[in-house]
Design an enzyme around this catalytic site. Sequence first.
Site, PDB file in Angstrom:
ATOM      1  N   HIS A  46      -3.192  -7.788  14.669  1.00  0.00           N
ATOM      2  CA  HIS A  46      -3.440  -9.148  15.166  1.00  0.00           C
ATOM      3  C   HIS A  46      -2.558  -9.499  16.357  1.00  0.00           C
ATOM      4  O   HIS A  46      -2.993 -10.197  17.273  1.00  0.00           O
ATOM      5  CB  HIS A  46      -3.243 -10.180  14.045  1.00  0.00           C
ATOM      6  CG  HIS A  46      -4.253 -10.059  12.942  1.00  0.00           C
ATOM      7  ND1 HIS A  46      -4.068 -10.565  11.685  1.00  0.00           N
ATOM      8  CD2 HIS A  46      -5.475  -9.463  12.925  1.00  0.00           C
ATOM      9  CE1 HIS A  46      -5.120 -10.301  10.932  1.00  0.00           C
ATOM     10  NE2 HIS A  46      -5.993  -9.624  11.662  1.00  0.00           N
ATOM     11  N   ARG A  84     -10.459   8.595  -5.792  1.00  0.00           N
ATOM     12  CA  ARG A  84      -9.093   8.203  -5.421  1.00  0.00           C
ATOM     13  C   ARG A  84      -9.153   7.039  -4.446  1.00  0.00           C
ATOM     14  O   ARG A  84      -9.830   7.122  -3.429  1.00  0.00           O
ATOM     15  CB  ARG A  84      -8.361   9.388  -4.771  1.00  0.00           C
ATOM     16  CG  ARG A  84      -6.994   9.004  -4.224  1.00  0.00           C
ATOM     17  CD  ARG A  84      -6.245  10.201  -3.614  1.00  0.00           C
ATOM     18  NE  ARG A  84      -4.965   9.755  -3.098  1.00  0.00           N
ATOM     19  CZ  ARG A  84      -4.592   9.802  -1.811  1.00  0.00           C
ATOM     20  NH1 ARG A  84      -5.402  10.317  -0.898  1.00  0.00           N
ATOM     21  NH2 ARG A  84      -3.416   9.350  -1.448  1.00  0.00           N
ATOM     22  N   HIS A 129      -0.566   3.136   0.249  1.00  0.00           N
ATOM     23  CA  HIS A 129      -1.185   3.889   1.334  1.00  0.00           C
ATOM     24  C   HIS A 129      -1.003   3.066   2.615  1.00  0.00           C
ATOM     25  O   HIS A 129      -1.974   2.604   3.218  1.00  0.00           O
ATOM     26  CB  HIS A 129      -2.654   4.175   1.018  1.00  0.00           C
ATOM     27  CG  HIS A 129      -3.265   5.294   1.821  1.00  0.00           C
ATOM     28  ND1 HIS A 129      -3.895   6.380   1.250  1.00  0.00           N
ATOM     29  CD2 HIS A 129      -3.344   5.502   3.161  1.00  0.00           C
ATOM     30  CE1 HIS A 129      -4.354   7.189   2.204  1.00  0.00           C
ATOM     31  NE2 HIS A 129      -4.035   6.674   3.378  1.00  0.00           N
ATOM     32  N   GLU A 174       1.527  10.298   1.647  1.00  0.00           N
ATOM     33  CA  GLU A 174       2.038  10.880   2.894  1.00  0.00           C
ATOM     34  C   GLU A 174       3.300  10.238   3.444  1.00  0.00           C
ATOM     35  O   GLU A 174       3.277   9.543   4.456  1.00  0.00           O
ATOM     36  CB  GLU A 174       0.945  10.837   3.968  1.00  0.00           C
ATOM     37  CG  GLU A 174      -0.262  11.664   3.625  1.00  0.00           C
ATOM     38  CD  GLU A 174      -1.209  11.851   4.807  1.00  0.00           C
ATOM     39  OE1 GLU A 174      -1.049  11.161   5.819  1.00  0.00           O
ATOM     40  OE2 GLU A 174      -2.093  12.715   4.707  1.00  0.00           O
ATOM     41  N   ASN A 316      -2.371  16.416   0.561  1.00  0.00           N
ATOM     42  CA  ASN A 316      -3.385  16.109   1.566  1.00  0.00           C
ATOM     43  C   ASN A 316      -3.359  17.246   2.565  1.00  0.00           C
ATOM     44  O   ASN A 316      -2.320  17.522   3.184  1.00  0.00           O
ATOM     45  CB  ASN A 316      -3.085  14.793   2.297  1.00  0.00           C
ATOM     46  CG  ASN A 316      -3.375  13.580   1.423  1.00  0.00           C
ATOM     47  OD1 ASN A 316      -3.888  13.708   0.309  1.00  0.00           O
ATOM     48  ND2 ASN A 316      -3.052  12.410   1.944  1.00  0.00           N
ATOM     49  N   TYR A 318      -5.343  19.273   5.799  1.00  0.00           N
ATOM     50  CA  TYR A 318      -6.366  19.197   6.844  1.00  0.00           C
ATOM     51  C   TYR A 318      -6.464  20.418   7.743  1.00  0.00           C
ATOM     52  O   TYR A 318      -7.551  20.821   8.127  1.00  0.00           O
ATOM     53  CB  TYR A 318      -6.133  17.950   7.718  1.00  0.00           C
ATOM     54  CG  TYR A 318      -6.521  16.662   7.023  1.00  0.00           C
ATOM     55  CD1 TYR A 318      -7.806  16.153   7.127  1.00  0.00           C
ATOM     56  CD2 TYR A 318      -5.606  15.978   6.237  1.00  0.00           C
ATOM     57  CE1 TYR A 318      -8.186  14.983   6.476  1.00  0.00           C
ATOM     58  CE2 TYR A 318      -5.969  14.799   5.585  1.00  0.00           C
ATOM     59  CZ  TYR A 318      -7.265  14.313   5.707  1.00  0.00           C
ATOM     60  OH  TYR A 318      -7.629  13.168   5.059  1.00  0.00           O
ATOM     61  N   GLU A 386      -6.688  14.810  -0.523  1.00  0.00           N
ATOM     62  CA  GLU A 386      -7.489  14.556   0.684  1.00  0.00           C
ATOM     63  C   GLU A 386      -7.761  15.883   1.386  1.00  0.00           C
ATOM     64  O   GLU A 386      -6.894  16.761   1.414  1.00  0.00           O
ATOM     65  CB  GLU A 386      -6.754  13.674   1.714  1.00  0.00           C
ATOM     66  CG  GLU A 386      -6.692  12.213   1.396  1.00  0.00           C
ATOM     67  CD  GLU A 386      -5.980  11.404   2.475  1.00  0.00           C
ATOM     68  OE1 GLU A 386      -5.981  11.815   3.661  1.00  0.00           O
ATOM     69  OE2 GLU A 386      -5.418  10.359   2.111  1.00  0.00           O
TER      70      GLU A 386
HETATM   71  C1  PNW Z   1      -4.459  11.100   6.394  1.00  0.00           C
HETATM   72  N1  PNW Z   1      -2.033  15.441  10.472  1.00  0.00           N
HETATM   73  O1  PNW Z   1      -3.561  11.068   7.459  1.00  0.00           O
HETATM   74  C2  PNW Z   1      -4.414   9.722   5.745  1.00  0.00           C
HETATM   75  O2  PNW Z   1      -3.920   9.763   4.438  1.00  0.00           O
HETATM   76  C3  PNW Z   1      -5.699   8.962   5.821  1.00  0.00           C
HETATM   77  O3  PNW Z   1      -5.462   7.600   5.629  1.00  0.00           O
HETATM   78  C4  PNW Z   1      -6.384   9.252   7.136  1.00  0.00           C
HETATM   79  O4  PNW Z   1      -7.488   8.438   7.377  1.00  0.00           O
HETATM   80  C5  PNW Z   1      -6.783  10.714   7.112  1.00  0.00           C
HETATM   81  O5  PNW Z   1      -5.693  11.554   6.827  1.00  0.00           O
HETATM   82  C6  PNW Z   1      -7.426  11.192   8.407  1.00  0.00           C
HETATM   83  O6  PNW Z   1      -6.543  11.066   9.486  1.00  0.00           O
HETATM   84  C7  PNW Z   1      -3.232  12.199   8.170  1.00  0.00           C
HETATM   85  O7  PNW Z   1      -1.423  15.261  11.543  1.00  0.00           O
HETATM   86  C8  PNW Z   1      -2.602  12.011   9.381  1.00  0.00           C
HETATM   87  O8  PNW Z   1      -2.329  16.590  10.118  1.00  0.00           O
HETATM   88  C9  PNW Z   1      -2.200  13.084  10.135  1.00  0.00           C
HETATM   89  C10 PNW Z   1      -2.434  14.365   9.694  1.00  0.00           C
HETATM   90  C11 PNW Z   1      -3.061  14.560   8.483  1.00  0.00           C
HETATM   91  C12 PNW Z   1      -3.463  13.475   7.741  1.00  0.00           C
END
Ligand code: PNW
Length: 491
Positions: A46, A84, A129, A174, A316, A318, A386
Amino acid sequence: TCQASSRHERRFPDDFLFGTATASYQIEGGWNADDKGENIWDRMTHTNPDVIKDRSNGDVAADTYNNYKRDVEMMRELGLDAYRFSLSWSRILPNGLSNKVSEAGVNFYNNYIDEMLKYNITPMVTLYHWDLPQKLQDLGGFINPNIADWFEDYARVVYEKFGDRVKHWITFNEPREVCYQGYGDVTKAPILNATDVGTYHCAKHLVLAHAKAYHAYANDFKPTQGGVCGITISVNWMGPLTDTEEDKFAAELKRQADWGLWAEPIFSEEGGFPKEISEIVARKSAEQGYSQSRIPVFTDQERELARGSSDFFGVNHYTANLVSASEYKFNWVIPSLYADIDVGTYTPPEWDQAASVWLKLAPNSIYNALTHLHNKYNGPVFYITENGWSQLLEDRYEDDHRIKYYRAALNSVLDCLHDGVDLRGYMAWSLMDNFEWMEGYTERFGLYEVDFESEQKTRTPRKSAFVYKEVIRSRVIDPDYEPETRTMWID
Ligand code: PNW
């Protein structure tokens, strides 16, 4: 036995929990509904909208506050075992402190949880979160050691209100993103940019907050409620670029900086922050003229409080990076976490690139990360809380890259199960498109597309939703499965 043969067949066990994940600020909306208090994402978006790529915010988002029944309908369509989601602290405690509990906030989550349970969907609930009550931020947030008591008080309220039905608790989502991105940098609220000490002081206080909330559950709720309580840490695989000792050590430093700061105090035998990081930061702090090390120490009592304070390790996951001691270095602000470890990272151009700059499809990365943690921390229980893939809106229904990513990830999960990693569940990020933090609504992670322009925030399944549904139903990955219809159904 059944398990051994199912592993042999590359099947997911019947009791493996398949789910999807979301977070309160990213989906709920209702930012000032009833007596909800302001949080740090409300305040930042905001007062400082330019920090968000499309100048958007989570005021309405996917409006789950009004659409929660549709969300649960989607869970049923997918055939999920678990879901979740996170609680908005300031929706439950408008001022952050436990003297005032919002009845409307508690009702909303009661309805959401009850709707899931009606259809046998196991709720997995994250307490934090990223949406800290603004009042607590005004008092310093995670830099104030009192955060540990404030968080414990909040945790006790939610265990008491929802613990009769919720059996899976995750304290924090995280810590690295909270502490490094929020306090040591400007890539998450509260964009404090205290690069030198912000990350480390937040890290210690967050670990203690987690530990207090864990013990509150273990001592006063678990005996009657019988659930489990853990923490979720972002663990991307960080392997060495080459086989040299220098690169192997660089990769170890990168792992310690990215997740060891939070995992070592909780999951290691010794407890406390990772030794190598503490040594490096102490040495550099002295050279830089600080009177004390920029990274704090745990007293013996704090160390004992945190050690072993988790029933499971939430991951989590990725992507992956290759780490070098000498190449591919970035010009980090000095002093800061990443200037302290001073390593370079690289990702091969042949790895598929998602819409998010940091996200690529890295081969076997779940297997590499989980077997590493399994060996390092003596085989804890894991949940993948995740895992997912981003696209631009333009791709709409045909999300073949996401499907490719999920199939690769789930094959890596089966490899973990085959090798004895105690992995109990997998949550896809995300059930639906949502507010992707600094990227606003420009990056889409959903199995369902959300039309944010529409009044109803209409949700429409993408192709990946049908593919995931079939994996959950059949407990195998069919590499050739093609949905026959774009119309969803409930089995
Ligand atoms: C997660 N990285 O964040 C979060 O928990 C979620 O809220 C988010 O929407 C999702 O991943 C997608 O971004 C991350 O740098 C942020 O590898 C950064 C990383 C991984 C996950």
